[in-house]
Design a protein around this motif. Structure first.
Motif, short mmCIF file in Angstrom:
data_model
loop_
_atom_site.label_atom_id
_atom_site.label_comp_id
_atom_site.label_asym_id
_atom_site.label_seq_id
_atom_site.Cartn_x
_atom_site.Cartn_y
_atom_site.Cartn_z
N GLY A 71 37.97 45.27 42.13
CA GLY A 71 39.25 45.96 42.15
C GLY A 71 39.80 46.21 43.53
O GLY A 71 40.94 46.66 43.69
N LEU A 72 38.99 45.92 44.56
CA LEU A 72 39.42 46.18 45.94
C LEU A 72 39.32 44.92 46.81
O LEU A 72 39.20 45.00 48.02
N PHE A 73 39.37 43.75 46.16
CA PHE A 73 39.23 42.50 46.91
C PHE A 73 40.33 42.31 47.95
O PHE A 73 40.12 41.65 48.96
N ALA A 74 41.50 42.87 47.69
CA ALA A 74 42.61 42.68 48.63
C ALA A 74 42.24 43.13 50.04
O ALA A 74 42.68 42.52 51.02
N HIS B 84 44.77 38.51 40.58
CA HIS B 84 45.63 39.28 39.69
C HIS B 84 46.70 40.07 40.45
O HIS B 84 46.58 40.30 41.65
N GLY B 85 47.72 40.48 39.70
CA GLY B 85 48.75 41.38 40.21
C GLY B 85 48.69 42.69 39.46
O GLY B 85 47.82 43.53 39.69
N LEU B 86 49.62 42.87 38.51
CA LEU B 86 49.62 44.10 37.70
C LEU B 86 48.42 44.17 36.76
O LEU B 86 48.09 45.23 36.25
N CYS B 87 47.79 43.05 36.53
CA CYS B 87 46.56 43.03 35.73
C CYS B 87 45.42 43.56 36.60
O CYS B 87 44.64 42.80 37.19
N ARG C 176 46.96 48.81 38.51
CA ARG C 176 48.19 48.02 38.49
C ARG C 176 48.64 47.64 39.89
O ARG C 176 49.82 47.61 40.22
N PHE C 177 47.62 47.29 40.72
CA PHE C 177 47.94 46.91 42.09
C PHE C 177 46.87 45.96 42.62
O PHE C 177 46.12 46.28 43.54
N GLY C 178 46.81 44.77 42.02
CA GLY C 178 45.87 43.76 42.47
C GLY C 178 46.35 43.04 43.72
O GLY C 178 47.36 43.38 44.33
N LEU C 179 45.61 42.00 44.07
CA LEU C 179 45.89 41.25 45.31
C LEU C 179 47.33 40.76 45.37
O LEU C 179 47.99 40.87 46.42
N ALA C 180 47.85 40.21 44.26
CA ALA C 180 49.21 39.67 44.28
C ALA C 180 50.23 40.78 44.54
O ALA C 180 51.22 40.56 45.26
N CYS C 181 50.01 41.96 43.97
CA CYS C 181 50.92 43.09 44.24
C CYS C 181 50.86 43.50 45.71
O CYS C 181 51.90 43.71 46.35
N HIS C 182 49.64 43.60 46.22
CA HIS C 182 49.47 44.04 47.61
C HIS C 182 50.11 43.03 48.57
O HIS C 182 50.81 43.41 49.53
N LEU C 183 49.92 41.76 48.30
CA LEU C 183 50.54 40.71 49.12
C LEU C 183 52.06 40.82 49.08
O LEU C 183 52.73 40.74 50.12
N GLY C 184 52.61 41.00 47.88
CA GLY C 184 54.05 41.08 47.74
C GLY C 184 54.65 42.28 48.44
O GLY C 184 55.65 42.17 49.16
N VAL C 185 54.03 43.45 48.24
CA VAL C 185 54.54 44.66 48.88
C VAL C 185 54.39 44.58 50.39
O VAL C 185 55.28 45.00 51.15
N GLU C 186 53.29 44.01 50.85
CA GLU C 186 53.04 43.90 52.30
C GLU C 186 54.04 42.96 52.97
O GLU C 186 54.50 43.22 54.09
#
Length: 220
Positions: free
Chosen positions: A79-82, A108-111, A115-125
């Motif tokens: 859950g903290l791979f990002a 994953h993103g929202l999955c 609700r904050f996987g790698l894809a979410c973190h990348l996008g927000v960053e």
């Protein structure tokens, strides 16, 4: 980006950033290119090699790529791979000469439990439209039909967090979820377009090959 000093700090940061995720695309969103990202890990050291590869959406032709080598500065925690991958991925992204239109993460993103996987973190960053395509699911799903393009909801905690998508007939589905500035239908459609011959999108395949090759060359 600053790497948290503890698991508790990392979790708190995900919780704080999760409301920043936008689940709608920009107006008239029709990306001509997509940039895949992947990281290869050394087995005997904290060394990681990140690769980013931009392809033409319509043809899968590789247009540009960049790599970076660093060290994973955060422990292996589900859950903290990002926090292990993002610093080196962002460095690799900085090596591209043309800014990406869309990011496709190997994950994953929202999955995600928060609700904050790698894809979410990348996008927000980065502020870029981003979605995740993962090989394994988080949550529950019914197997989609065996035909290419079949799709079923991916559900976690009673909430639809993504989709199981059959990119090739009679091949295991992939698991698509929103990262940032995109909706699930668009992410699923792009996943299919980017996977005309194989299970995984060409963005992921190319970035995977390049990250592994970069790690081998660095260790040689």
């Amino acid at each position: 980006m600053k790497v948290p000093s503890s698991v508790e700090e990392a979790v708190a940061l995900q919780v704080a950033l999760a409301p920043s995720v936008v689940t709608t695309p920009p107006p008239d969103f029709a990306p001509r290119t997509a940039t895949g990202l992947d990281v290869a890990y050394a087995t005997d050291s904290p060394l990681v090699a990140a690769a980013v590869v931009t392809v033409e959406v319509a043809t899968g032709e590789v247009l540009e790529s960049a790599t970076a080598v660093g060290e994973a500065g955060f422990p292996y925690v589900p859950g903290l791979f990002a926090f292990r991958e993002l610093p080196t991925l962002l460095e690799a992204l900085g090596g591209l000469s043309v800014a990406p239109e869309l990011l496709v993460a190997d994950g994953h993103g929202l999955c995600h439990p928060r609700r904050f996987g790698l894809a979410c973190h990348l996008g927000v960053e980065t502020g870029l439209p981003t979605f995740g395509v993962a090989k394994t699911p988080i949550g529950e799903y019914e197997a989609p039909a065996d035909t290419r393009g079949a799709r079923t909801p991916l559900v976690d905690g009673g909430e639809e967090v993504g989709a199981a998508v059959r990119t090739q007939p009679r091949v295991k589905p992939v698991f698509v979820s929103v990262g940032h500035r995109i909706d699930l239908d668009t992410a699923c459609a792009l996943s299919l377009t980017l996977a005309p011959r194989f299970r995984l999108p060409e963005t992921t395949r190319q970035a995977d090959h390049l990250s592994r090759r970069t790690l081998r060359n660095h260790a040689a």
